[in-house]
Design an enzyme around this catalytic site. Sequence first.
Site, PDB file in Angstrom:
ATOM      1  N   LYS A   1      -9.066  -3.696  -3.105  1.00  0.00           N
ATOM      2  CA  LYS A   1      -9.989  -2.948  -2.251  1.00  0.00           C
ATOM      3  C   LYS A   1     -10.874  -3.904  -1.456  1.00  0.00           C
ATOM      4  O   LYS A   1     -11.044  -3.752  -0.240  1.00  0.00           O
ATOM      5  CB  LYS A   1     -10.847  -2.034  -3.135  1.00  0.00           C
ATOM      6  CG  LYS A   1     -11.550  -0.922  -2.396  1.00  0.00           C
ATOM      7  CD  LYS A   1     -12.392  -0.080  -3.356  1.00  0.00           C
ATOM      8  CE  LYS A   1     -11.532   0.774  -4.269  1.00  0.00           C
ATOM      9  NZ  LYS A   1     -12.333   1.392  -5.358  1.00  0.00           N
TER      10      LYS A   1
ATOM     11  N   ARG B   1     -18.505  -0.294  -6.137  1.00  0.00           N
ATOM     12  CA  ARG B   1     -17.137   0.209  -6.313  1.00  0.00           C
ATOM     13  C   ARG B   1     -16.236  -0.790  -7.025  1.00  0.00           C
ATOM     14  O   ARG B   1     -16.191  -1.960  -6.668  1.00  0.00           O
ATOM     15  CB  ARG B   1     -16.512   0.525  -4.950  1.00  0.00           C
ATOM     16  CG  ARG B   1     -17.408   1.331  -4.058  1.00  0.00           C
ATOM     17  CD  ARG B   1     -16.855   1.413  -2.648  1.00  0.00           C
ATOM     18  NE  ARG B   1     -15.565   2.083  -2.575  1.00  0.00           N
ATOM     19  CZ  ARG B   1     -14.806   2.088  -1.483  1.00  0.00           C
ATOM     20  NH1 ARG B   1     -15.195   1.437  -0.389  1.00  0.00           N
ATOM     21  NH2 ARG B   1     -13.659   2.718  -1.483  1.00  0.00           N
TER      22      ARG B   1
ATOM     23  N   GLY C   1      -8.729   5.869  -9.427  1.00  0.00           N
ATOM     24  CA  GLY C   1      -9.555   6.707 -10.285  1.00  0.00           C
ATOM     25  C   GLY C   1      -9.698   6.231 -11.720  1.00  0.00           C
ATOM     26  O   GLY C   1     -10.309   6.905 -12.534  1.00  0.00           O
TER      27      GLY C   1
ATOM     28  N   MET D   1     -11.111   3.325 -12.819  1.00  0.00           N
ATOM     29  CA  MET D   1     -12.357   2.611 -13.125  1.00  0.00           C
ATOM     30  C   MET D   1     -13.503   3.307 -12.401  1.00  0.00           C
ATOM     31  O   MET D   1     -13.330   4.356 -11.818  1.00  0.00           O
ATOM     32  CB  MET D   1     -12.215   1.149 -12.731  1.00  0.00           C
ATOM     33  CG  MET D   1     -11.204   0.419 -13.599  1.00  0.00           C
ATOM     34  SD  MET D   1     -11.065  -1.312 -13.182  1.00  0.00           S
ATOM     35  CE  MET D   1     -10.364  -1.247 -11.561  1.00  0.00           C
TER      36      MET D   1
ATOM     37  N   ARG E   1      -5.123   0.498   2.089  1.00  0.00           N
ATOM     38  CA  ARG E   1      -4.180  -0.342   1.347  1.00  0.00           C
ATOM     39  C   ARG E   1      -2.786   0.104   1.760  1.00  0.00           C
ATOM     40  O   ARG E   1      -2.605   1.203   2.309  1.00  0.00           O
ATOM     41  CB  ARG E   1      -4.360  -0.180  -0.160  1.00  0.00           C
ATOM     42  CG  ARG E   1      -3.959   1.181  -0.613  1.00  0.00           C
ATOM     43  CD  ARG E   1      -4.263   1.435  -2.061  1.00  0.00           C
ATOM     44  NE  ARG E   1      -4.316   2.883  -2.209  1.00  0.00           N
ATOM     45  CZ  ARG E   1      -5.050   3.533  -3.070  1.00  0.00           C
ATOM     46  NH1 ARG E   1      -5.819   2.890  -3.910  1.00  0.00           N
ATOM     47  NH2 ARG E   1      -5.027   4.839  -3.126  1.00  0.00           N
TER      48      ARG E   1
ATOM     49  N   HIS F   1      -6.102  13.686  -7.656  1.00  0.00           N
ATOM     50  CA  HIS F   1      -5.799  12.781  -8.766  1.00  0.00           C
ATOM     51  C   HIS F   1      -4.399  13.033  -9.313  1.00  0.00           C
ATOM     52  O   HIS F   1      -3.596  12.115  -9.494  1.00  0.00           O
ATOM     53  CB  HIS F   1      -6.843  12.969  -9.868  1.00  0.00           C
ATOM     54  CG  HIS F   1      -6.585  12.152 -11.103  1.00  0.00           C
ATOM     55  ND1 HIS F   1      -5.843  12.633 -12.167  1.00  0.00           N
ATOM     56  CD2 HIS F   1      -6.912  10.885 -11.402  1.00  0.00           C
ATOM     57  CE1 HIS F   1      -5.760  11.702 -13.083  1.00  0.00           C
ATOM     58  NE2 HIS F   1      -6.403  10.612 -12.650  1.00  0.00           N
TER      59      HIS F   1
ATOM     60  N   SER G   1      30.747 -14.763 -20.766  1.00  0.00           N
ATOM     61  CA  SER G   1      29.996 -13.549 -20.446  1.00  0.00           C
ATOM     62  C   SER G   1      28.896 -13.414 -21.492  1.00  0.00           C
ATOM     63  O   SER G   1      29.172 -13.385 -22.694  1.00  0.00           O
ATOM     64  CB  SER G   1      30.911 -12.324 -20.469  1.00  0.00           C
ATOM     65  OG  SER G   1      30.153 -11.172 -20.194  1.00  0.00           O
TER      66      SER G   1
ATOM     67  N   CYS H   1      27.084  -9.007 -19.640  1.00  0.00           N
ATOM     68  CA  CYS H   1      27.564  -7.642 -19.840  1.00  0.00           C
ATOM     69  C   CYS H   1      26.705  -6.856 -20.813  1.00  0.00           C
ATOM     70  O   CYS H   1      27.103  -5.823 -21.295  1.00  0.00           O
ATOM     71  CB  CYS H   1      29.016  -7.650 -20.299  1.00  0.00           C
ATOM     72  SG  CYS H   1      29.263  -8.428 -21.897  1.00  0.00           S
TER      73      CYS H   1
ATOM     74  N   TYR I   1      28.138 -12.825 -11.828  1.00  0.00           N
ATOM     75  CA  TYR I   1      28.103 -11.368 -11.740  1.00  0.00           C
ATOM     76  C   TYR I   1      27.303 -10.783 -12.898  1.00  0.00           C
ATOM     77  O   TYR I   1      27.076 -11.452 -13.912  1.00  0.00           O
ATOM     78  CB  TYR I   1      29.518 -10.770 -11.721  1.00  0.00           C
ATOM     79  CG  TYR I   1      30.267 -10.912 -13.029  1.00  0.00           C
ATOM     80  CD1 TYR I   1      30.129  -9.953 -14.028  1.00  0.00           C
ATOM     81  CD2 TYR I   1      31.101 -12.003 -13.272  1.00  0.00           C
ATOM     82  CE1 TYR I   1      30.789 -10.092 -15.243  1.00  0.00           C
ATOM     83  CE2 TYR I   1      31.772 -12.139 -14.474  1.00  0.00           C
ATOM     84  CZ  TYR I   1      31.608 -11.180 -15.460  1.00  0.00           C
ATOM     85  OH  TYR I   1      32.268 -11.315 -16.648  1.00  0.00           O
TER      86      TYR I   1
HETATM   87  P1  ADP Z   1     -11.357   4.786  -6.264  1.00  0.00           P
HETATM   88  O1  ADP Z   1     -10.883   3.399  -6.397  1.00  0.00           O
HETATM   89  O2  ADP Z   1     -11.312   5.541  -7.518  1.00  0.00           O
HETATM   90  O3  ADP Z   1     -10.742   5.485  -5.086  1.00  0.00           O
HETATM   91  P2  ADP Z   1     -13.652   4.272  -4.641  1.00  0.00           P
HETATM   92  O4  ADP Z   1     -14.335   2.989  -4.856  1.00  0.00           O
HETATM   93  O5  ADP Z   1     -12.731   4.334  -3.499  1.00  0.00           O
HETATM   94  O6  ADP Z   1     -12.928   4.702  -5.977  1.00  0.00           O
HETATM   95  O7  ADP Z   1     -14.792   5.358  -4.512  1.00  0.00           O
HETATM   96  C1  ADP Z   1     -14.632   6.740  -4.686  1.00  0.00           C
HETATM   97  C2  ADP Z   1     -15.163   7.478  -3.493  1.00  0.00           C
HETATM   98  O8  ADP Z   1     -16.487   7.097  -3.157  1.00  0.00           O
HETATM   99  C3  ADP Z   1     -14.336   7.148  -2.286  1.00  0.00           C
HETATM  100  O9  ADP Z   1     -13.380   8.142  -2.115  1.00  0.00           O
HETATM  101  C4  ADP Z   1     -15.277   7.076  -1.148  1.00  0.00           C
HETATM  102  O10 ADP Z   1     -15.115   8.151  -0.276  1.00  0.00           O
HETATM  103  C5  ADP Z   1     -16.666   7.146  -1.765  1.00  0.00           C
HETATM  104  N1  ADP Z   1     -17.348   5.971  -1.271  1.00  0.00           N
HETATM  105  C6  ADP Z   1     -17.020   4.714  -1.551  1.00  0.00           C
HETATM  106  N2  ADP Z   1     -17.802   3.857  -0.851  1.00  0.00           N
HETATM  107  C7  ADP Z   1     -18.634   4.600  -0.103  1.00  0.00           C
HETATM  108  C8  ADP Z   1     -19.647   4.297   0.833  1.00  0.00           C
HETATM  109  N3  ADP Z   1     -19.946   3.057   1.169  1.00  0.00           N
HETATM  110  N4  ADP Z   1     -20.283   5.335   1.409  1.00  0.00           N
HETATM  111  C9  ADP Z   1     -19.964   6.598   1.085  1.00  0.00           C
HETATM  112  N5  ADP Z   1     -19.017   6.944   0.217  1.00  0.00           N
HETATM  113  C10 ADP Z   1     -18.346   5.963  -0.380  1.00  0.00           C
HETATM  114 MG    MG Z   2     -10.731   4.923  -3.263  1.00  0.00          MG
END
Ligand code: ADP
Ligand code: MG
Length: 887
Positions: free
Chosen positions: A22, A91, A100, A102, A332, A446, A769, A837, A857
């Site tokens: 990320k 984040r 989702g 962590m 990503r 999710h 083999s 094999c 092979y």
């Molecule tokens: P995950 O890896 O579980 O997707 P994220 O780090 O992407 O978690 O965060 C979950 C949600 O929080 C994201 O879907 C995003 O929309 C919201 N979010 C993350 N960063 C910001 C930010 N800077 N401002 C507003 N919302 C945010």
């Molecule tokens: Mg996310």
Amino acid sequence: MARYVYDFIEGDRSRADVLGGKGANLAEMTRLGLPVPPGFTVTTDACRAHLATGAPPAGLFEEVNAHLREIEARLDRKLGDPGDPLLLAVRSGGRYSMPGMMETILDIGLNDATVGGLAARSGDERFAWDSYRRLIQMFGHTVHGIPPEEFAHELAAVRATAGPAGPSAGQLRDLVDTYKKIFARHVGHDFPQAPHEQLFLAIRSVFASWNSERARIYRRQERIPDDLGTAVNVMAMVFGNLGPDSGTGVAFTRDPATGAPGVYGDYLADAQGEDVVAGIRNTVPLAELARLDPVSFRRLGEIMATLERHYRDLCDIEFTIERGRLWMLQTRVGKRTAAAAFVIAAQLVDEGVITADEALTRVTGAQLAQLMFPAFDLTGAPEPLAVGVGASPGAAVGRVVFDSAAAAAAATEPVILVRRETNPDDLPGMIAAAGVLTSRGGKTSHAAVVARGMGRTCVCGAEALRIDPERGEVAVGDRVVRAGEVISIDGDTGRIWLGEIPVQPSPVARYLAGELDAEADPLVAAVHRLLGHADAVRKLGVRANADTPRDAARARRLGATGVGLCRTEHMFLGERRSLVERLILADGPAEREAALAALLPSQRADFVGILAAMDGLPVTIRLLDPPLHEFLPPLAELTARVARAEALGEDPGRDGTLLTAVRRMHEANPMLGLRGVRLGLVVPGLFAMQVRAVAEAAAERVRAGGDPRPEIMVPLVGDVRELAAVRDEAERVLAGVDGAPEIPIGTMIEVPRAALTAGEIAAEAHFFSFGTNDLTQTAWAFSRDDVEGSFFGAYLERGIFPVSPFERIDATGVGRLIRLAVVEGRAARPGLTVGVCGEHGGDPDSVAFFAEAGLDYVSCSPYRVPIARLAAGRAAVAPTTGTSDSR
Ligand code: ADP
Ligand code: MG
Ligand code: MG
């Protein structure tokens, strides 16, 4: 001094190991000039240090503060400023995507003083108090483990008394007071008011979330190493919940389910991003945004095009619109279904974005395996019970269960996990279930994301379902389905049926079997194209393990260029069992020879069939391998029969003779006993009969105008003298059969001593083999039949090995024996043909290893032949990505 913090303007996508996926991609988007809120990333190094010692590494928070001050200066807004506070998102984000799994904490920086500043700046007092209560809830849950229901309960109560416009500012302020009380009651002190303290505690809890149970389960499932740690991204908040001209969404640059071109996604007006991913409110299709906010929609389209061009692949995106201004929060290279992976790779080649070689690196053998699964046969199917969103393809049939524990408990029977929506706690159930069905959330919920990631069939957002887990039932209209009833769900079309719908072969399987034209549909065309390229570039041959003409013919249609292992065991079963009994019980050479002579014609007929099916291609026939007593009735059964006869005063007759023989042959460790070449050397005439059958079958094929290419393979050789003895005898037999072609005689390398003395053995062997099943058993001293059930679970759990060595070749240990034998074998006999094999021959990761070790092979079960072809092609274009197939 080690650096633990990098501003988004410093990083780039190549640094995902340090910045996490990320963080690296946020940096990359920042470099591309896309609108990313400013921020910085705390590295995975810092996390690892924290996890190792339980405390942040020295100097970390000073470094964080220094970077924070830069952002404050750039935005002209300060964390904790009561007049105009900067708010932060904290984040998680490791090297590999773990959606989702962590933690993320939003709205850091709000407190009793700054909430007023936020209200003034936004001109929206309700928004400010709502943000504050969100912070207390997220922080309380993430940092202190307060159950979210405690807060949700209070929120629901306030919502119930509020008017249609939702709770008032005053109600939300009171709610914040209630939340603070919940917090203090659970934690023993008040909610921390100091914004920097909030920030540091949030960072530490994100570090800790790396080791949460659900994250660990997910990593094991996805085979992500446990020691990588997560990075932490700290960035300015932007707000999608500031009214109708704000919102948040998730988008894909192509359809992640089918690969079809075009923009896909879900949008939710007046909401924060977490609301979308959780699937709590139902989203609208992204296309709606064109109507709601045409300017942002157009801008989003441009950004998506930029990202696709830049990443040269399907991207997924999280974005937020704050009062008409678009912000990018994540991108990503997106997860996709197996079908989409093939279709997109072929499309990108057509569009001139990637080369055909590169396209091979975009698909995996595991994905091809998935595409060969069957689909529903809908002829005569009833009306569907309901239709949801097809979120992860496949045809799943199973009994309804309503919670994760029940799914996990139903170990043997297929179940469908039915939930309103899933959350990370449902992971064990999702792993255990054949399919997942939800009533809420779209393709980016999710349930959808996780199911696609693990190749589990999923239908989500089936809004007609009224799911009542407490009563254990789901109602659709006036039909009630109870726990335990069977349903069928189609992850392509989203249809749900009551009862079991029969399944039929997939189009890809039909194409591979030669029943469908290559242009039948875009997916089949993509598979055809990529497999064709794999065949063109691969150096590794692919043969099949086949014991019958039918299997051999099937393998040939699937692209096998020979039989690498034709077992002769089954040829001694069935009606011929009595002949084998005669052989074992024979007393004296005359009787033994009579038994062998009786076996000869049927053996010959077996080989004629297989050689005909593989005409013009090599067929490696292995001489009899298993212990002879396997052909006799089990000891316990015989003992009982004889005892019963004796008790009745009857003559046990033949059973008595058999019992004596079985007792005589009983072994404590049959796997290490009288089998393979040992049997051939101990039972006179047995191997000679088999060799004669091969040679006569070949001669018969030649007379019929065929081109038979049999090879004879000796099992379980450990010493060159064993092989030499068999070869002498075999060559004498071969010399006496007229009209047979030249028949090479080679050996299996499947015990460590054979690998260690490969140079000597090669002097007597026309080919090698590797029997990797036995080689793995004997190198590890693992009795496969015992260990997989007894302690492999614990070993996998403890990370002794990430995958069973019977599933993926143990490259370091067993692999070393293989490399050694290849090198020394070829040194002694230049040009020695070397194959494998064991079952590993069809495992994509192992195929990559065999290619790299220089084998000629691999041989695998017929249905895995296309998978091995693809894996061999991948190994040829990107030798180092071999181990990443499963990810
Ligand atoms: P995950 O890896 O579980 O997707 P994220 O780090 O992407 O978690 O965060 C979950 C949600 O929080 C994201 O879907 C995003 O929309 C919201 N979010 C993350 N960063 C910001 C930010 N800077 N401002 C507003 N919302 C945010
Ligand atoms: Mg996310
Ligand atoms: Mg073996």
